[in-house]
Write a protein that holds these residues in place. Sequence first.
Motif: not given
Length: 395
Positions: A52, A55-56, A59, A62, A65, A67, A90, A114, A162-164
């Motif tokens: 992950w 992944f972030a 970003f 993708w 996304a 969580l 991150v 993130t 956004s990544p979370k």
Amino acid sequence: MAEESSESSLLFPNVEPCPSVVDGAQLLDDLVARFKRHSILPPHGAETVALWILFAWAFDAWAIAPLLQISAPERASGKSRLLELIGTLVPKPLATGSISAAAMFRVIEAHGPTLLVDEVDTFLKENRELVGVLNNGHLRSQAYVVRCHGDEHEVKAFRVWSPKVLCGIGELPDTLASRCISIQMKRKRTDEKVERLRADRLEWAVSLKSRCARWAADCIEGLREADPELPDELDDRAQDNWRSLIAIADLVGEGWPQKARAAAIGISAPQATGNATRGVQLLSDIRLVFEQGQVAALAPEKLAAALRKLPDGPWASMSIGTGLNTQQIAKMLAPYGIQSRRNHDGRFYDRRGFEDAWARYCPAPLPKAVAGVAPDTQAGVEAIAANSHDGGKDD
């Protein structure tokens, strides 16, 4: 514009990519080692979080996304420690103990961080607007919320892509939980030791982030084109959530394709998550009752009593301790098109009435036909049901 750029650089200092090409498999191995050094994680947990993290960093590649959820049944289970550790690795980490929906979509629109949200159990469940913002951020093409903005109340679409990471005790709302990859933490035993994370000694994080930045820059185009084969054990939403992580694993190779798929099945396959809705859990447990009883029909009272006796089920504690009753069973089964039937002795549930719902919502090998019972014979079904004398009180 220059003012916004300056503000962003103060909040999120630039990360200089590593000057040399990065071995992705070694990078993931190093991330896993770092997580295991500071946290006690469940099986597949370190591998999942490491994937992950990459992944972030990639970003922009993708369309979906997932969580990352960090959960535990009790406090002092290492949740916040893991969240803090993730925050050191991150891109553009922004940590908060609470956040409003308006603050969330504005900060994402302005900076694309993130987002690391702790203590979600204290404020999220009662905040439907915030849940909606988080849900919208799952799919890139729909990652917007529309609000009135400014003194003139102009309509504006705010980006929520956004990544979370969400961290807290207990369960999330079902719609949000389905968009998460969940790491279920446990309190460490007295014989389990980890190294304390020191906020003043994070030189190692600088190096790892630099390698992550370089790897993502070199690989992002390949990740955009990736279409990995996904485990059949995952349902459609879980496959969506794991697609990016498995694509990363396939790209780096060296054992990571196998590790990622094992993690996906171990963490997100239906039998592993334990996060089925109450209705699906009821269907599954009713199948177990039919199988254990080796019967083709059950009176509602007998079904309720059998469910209340299941050792790992929630049914005995419902209704303020009196347990699941026949009216509750009828209400929970109604959305699946399942109703009790009546004969001259009372009501009963026919096992055949559950088979379509079992196949659709909790697929598993169905019980074999019971010896001595002809399930396709109405007389046989009614004969079993006639033993109940339920009185037909459920609707």
